[in-house]
Scaffold this active site. Structure first.
Site, mmCIF file in Angstrom:
data_model
loop_
_atom_site.group_PDB
_atom_site.id
_atom_site.type_symbol
_atom_site.label_atom_id
_atom_site.label_comp_id
_atom_site.label_asym_id
_atom_site.label_seq_id
_atom_site.Cartn_x
_atom_site.Cartn_y
_atom_site.Cartn_z
ATOM 1 N N LYS A 122 0.807 -1.218 0.000
ATOM 2 C CA LYS A 122 0.000 0.000 0.000
ATOM 3 C C LYS A 122 0.841 1.270 0.000
ATOM 4 C CE LYS A 122 -4.441 -1.587 1.820
ATOM 5 N NZ LYS A 122 -4.271 -2.978 1.474
ATOM 6 N N GLU A 206 -3.339 7.590 7.008
ATOM 7 C CA GLU A 206 -3.871 8.568 6.070
ATOM 8 C C GLU A 206 -5.175 9.137 6.614
ATOM 9 O OE1 GLU A 206 -4.025 6.147 2.593
ATOM 10 O OE2 GLU A 206 -5.975 5.289 3.076
ATOM 11 N N ASN A 247 -15.535 -4.060 6.815
ATOM 12 C CA ASN A 247 -14.711 -3.672 5.658
ATOM 13 C C ASN A 247 -14.716 -4.706 4.547
ATOM 14 O OD1 ASN A 247 -13.695 -1.107 6.672
ATOM 15 N ND2 ASN A 247 -12.521 -2.321 8.136
ATOM 16 N N GLU A 287 -9.534 0.632 -6.871
ATOM 17 C CA GLU A 287 -10.586 1.004 -5.930
ATOM 18 C C GLU A 287 -10.398 2.437 -5.448
ATOM 19 O OE1 GLU A 287 -11.202 -1.824 -2.850
ATOM 20 O OE2 GLU A 287 -11.258 -3.546 -4.212
ATOM 21 N N GLU A 300 -6.737 1.379 -3.421
ATOM 22 C CA GLU A 300 -5.798 0.302 -3.703
ATOM 23 C C GLU A 300 -6.100 -0.269 -5.076
ATOM 24 O OE1 GLU A 300 -6.231 -2.850 -0.901
ATOM 25 O OE2 GLU A 300 -8.361 -3.115 -1.256
ATOM 26 N N ASN A 302 -6.319 -3.993 -7.012
ATOM 27 C CA ASN A 302 -6.353 -5.445 -6.855
ATOM 28 C C ASN A 302 -5.925 -6.105 -8.148
ATOM 29 O OD1 ASN A 302 -7.399 -5.938 -4.107
ATOM 30 N ND2 ASN A 302 -9.104 -4.720 -4.845
ATOM 31 N N PHE A 360 -23.549 -8.960 12.227
ATOM 32 C CA PHE A 360 -23.764 -8.955 10.774
ATOM 33 C C PHE A 360 -23.178 -10.179 10.095
ATOM 34 C CE2 PHE A 360 -23.966 -4.326 11.691
ATOM 35 C CZ PHE A 360 -25.290 -4.133 11.341
#
Length: 566
Positions: A122, A206, A247, A287, A300, A302, A360
């Site tokens: 990253k 960030e 996420n 993304e 990022e 992929n 969830f």
């Protein structure tokens, strides 16, 4: 001309997906599997199958030595490593495997090691994105040394901040910090989780974009280095992936309700610019986070075929697996940017074996005692790697399938998704269909008012299931009472002997008590020809059905409206 034989170093729905395209292209396939996956669907679909070890992925699907032996033994010319397997390899392991393949003259279906390594980190990927003039989130571009430095950097950036693993993915190693204390705590937990998950504890910090949308751009790129040849790169429109839990994506759709043509083009062009900057040569996904003012920031890239790729295939008409195989073989792309349409709308729901009432979705394991995909519903696609009798194991991702619906517009695609979810039969394990259905019919989702905070905002106390309206409650009670009477009358007719007192007389009306939840409700049923007239709460409903008791799905018509009940 294409490859004669391709080895798929993967399992589940993605392995089955690749095999389908290979069959269409006339390519023989080799499946690898663990001992517990010996009877898996992808094993049965492939032309050859080889066991590479016991159940744990580290000893089977991620066993590099075993995979290389299978490549040599089967003389496979190409290898497909897709989605979850690529995510599970640490960068050094993946690079090592790809180097071994190259030394054996085996082609990897995907980008080269340089692109994977650059985009898998990253920190490096963010620097490359900046140099390629791609919008990036404000933050610290280096490696954060310790908790004290993390606090200093966070103060300089301004709270809230996102602390994330440099080598991370899938939501692992990520923490949001709103103050110094949370930054220290987040640094400690993120570095521990990053080291455990990826063997790399480096972190970056960030600015946290509050209430964002998660929108990604599918790209397909071919880069040539031969004289007088030029790279051909396409962006294949966007996918909206904002509905997430922990996420991780839950519902995806293409296109996005939020983007206008200018923003879409700008995002697409920046995605292609980044792909060209790393000499990317395959299909991949860039993304972005998009704020309420349509400002977008690189998140990022992929370097693989993603779970949500079917929605892109639906609206463009392209087979992304076929394009990846063609690119790996050295063929140019067959399309130009002007050829890439947005035809209709597609929605994908990730169906998991998990209990949505617990955070969830906590994984559920067991055997699928009954399994029936809703393929009879028009414009439905189901990408799965399981069947009735399959085991949902503790060793692997609990995904059951990807359920995709397509329509000429969003409303049509969502209506078909609602019908498909109602007609999806899964028994033996807990599953998240109830949550998926509630999401796609929620007024905020229908209006396109979504962000990555959708689930915690709509269900702040967790998902509690569907709350029946008064009409739905009456319909359910009327159906249950009618079904009960129909079953007893049929038993008397075919067995020739009454099973309960209700069937002893030839009367055509009954007074019943029906339990629903914690309540018991009086229901009056009268038979009127082939239908039932049912009174609930002083209101009458007409219920008609073929009463097919052998099917797990019951189709009934209540006051002229068709319903499907499981």
């Amino acid at each position: 001309q294409t490859f004669e034989k391709l080895l798929i170093a993967n399992r589940g729905e993605i392995a089955c997906r690749v095999i389908k395209t290979c069959k269409k292209m006339g390519i023989k396939t080799v499946a690898i599997h663990s001992d517990v996956d010996a009877n898996a669907v992808h094993v049965k679909m492939a032309d050859e199958a080889v066991c590479v070890g016991p159940a744990p992925t580290s000893k089977s699907y991620l066993n590099m030595d075993a995979i290389m032996e299978v490549i040599k033994k089967t003389r496979a010319q190409a290898v497909s490593l897709n989605e979850s397997i690529c995510c599970s390899f640490s960068s050094p392991e993946l690079i090592s495997l790809l180097s071994l393949q190259a030394s054996e003259g085996v082609t990897f279906i995907g980008p080269d090691t340089h692109a994977i390594q650059a985009m898998g980190d990253k920190i490096e990927s963010k620097l490359l994105a900046k140099n390629a003039k791609v919008n990036t989130i404000p933050g610290f571009d280096g490696v954060v040394k310790d908790a004290d430095e993390a606090v200093r950097i966070a103060r300089e950036i301004g709270y809230p901040v996102m602390i994330k693993a440099s080598a991370g993915g899938g939501g692992k190693g990520m923490r949001i910090a709103w103050d110094d204390e949370e930054t220290r705590e987040g640094f400690r937990f993120s570095s521990q989780e990053a080291a455990s998950s990826f063997g790399d504890d480096r972190l970056l910090i960030e600015k946290f974009i509050d209430n964002p949308r998660h929108i990604e751009i599918q790209v397909c790129v071919v880069i040539y280095f031969v004289v007088n040849k030029h790279g051909n790169a396409l962006w294949l429109n966007e996918r909206e992936c904002s509905i997430q839990r922990r996420n991780q994506k839950v519902v995806e759709e293409a296109p996005s309700t939020f983007l206008d043509p200018e923003t879409r083009r700008a995002m697409g062009e920046q995605a292609v610019a980044l792909a060209k900057a790393v000499k990317y040569s395959s299909a991949g996904t860039v993304e972005f986070l998009v704020d309420s003012s349509k400002n977008f920031y690189f998140l990022e890239m992929n370097t693989r075929l993603q779970v949500e790729h079917p929605v892109t295939e639906c609206i463009t008409g392209l087979d992304l697996v076929q394009e990846m195989i063609r690119v790996a073989k050295g063929y140019p792309l067959r399309h130009k940017q002007a050829d890439i349409p947005i035809n209709g709308w597609a929605v994908e729901c990730r169906v998991y074996a998990e209990d949505p009432y617990k955070s969830f979705g906590l994984p559920s394991v067991g055997k699928l005692s009954q399994y029936q995909e809703p393929l009879h519903v028009p414009s439905v696609r189901v990408d799965s790697g399981i069947q009735q009798g399959s085991d949902i194991s503790i060793y692997y991702d609990p995904m059951i399938s990807k359920l995709i619906t397509y329509g000429s517009n969003r409303a049509e695609a969502l209506k078909r998704m609602e019908e498909a979810l109602d007609n999806y039969v899964i028994r033996g394990v807990a599953h998240n269909i109830s949550l998926l259905r509630e999401v796609i019919i929620h007024p905020r989702f229908v209006q396109g008012d979504i962000s990555t905070k959708f689930l915690p905002e709509v269900y702040p106390d967790g998902f509690k299931g569907h709350k029946l309206t008064d009409l739905e409650r009456r319909e359910l009670l009327a159906t249950a009472a009618s079904l009960y009477v129909a079953e007893q009358l049929r038993s008397q007719q075919f067995l020739g002997t009454p099973r309960i007192p209700i069937a002893k007389s030839k009367r055509s009306s009954w007074e019943l008590s029906v339990r629903l939840g914690d309540g018991i409700y009086p229901v009056a049923v009268s038979k009127d020809g082939s239908s039932f007239s049912v009174e609930v709460d002083g209101k009458k409903l007409n219920v008609t059905s073929e009463w097919n008791l052998a099917s797990p799905l019951l189709s009934v018509t209540i006051d002229g409206t068709q319903r499907t009940i499981q």
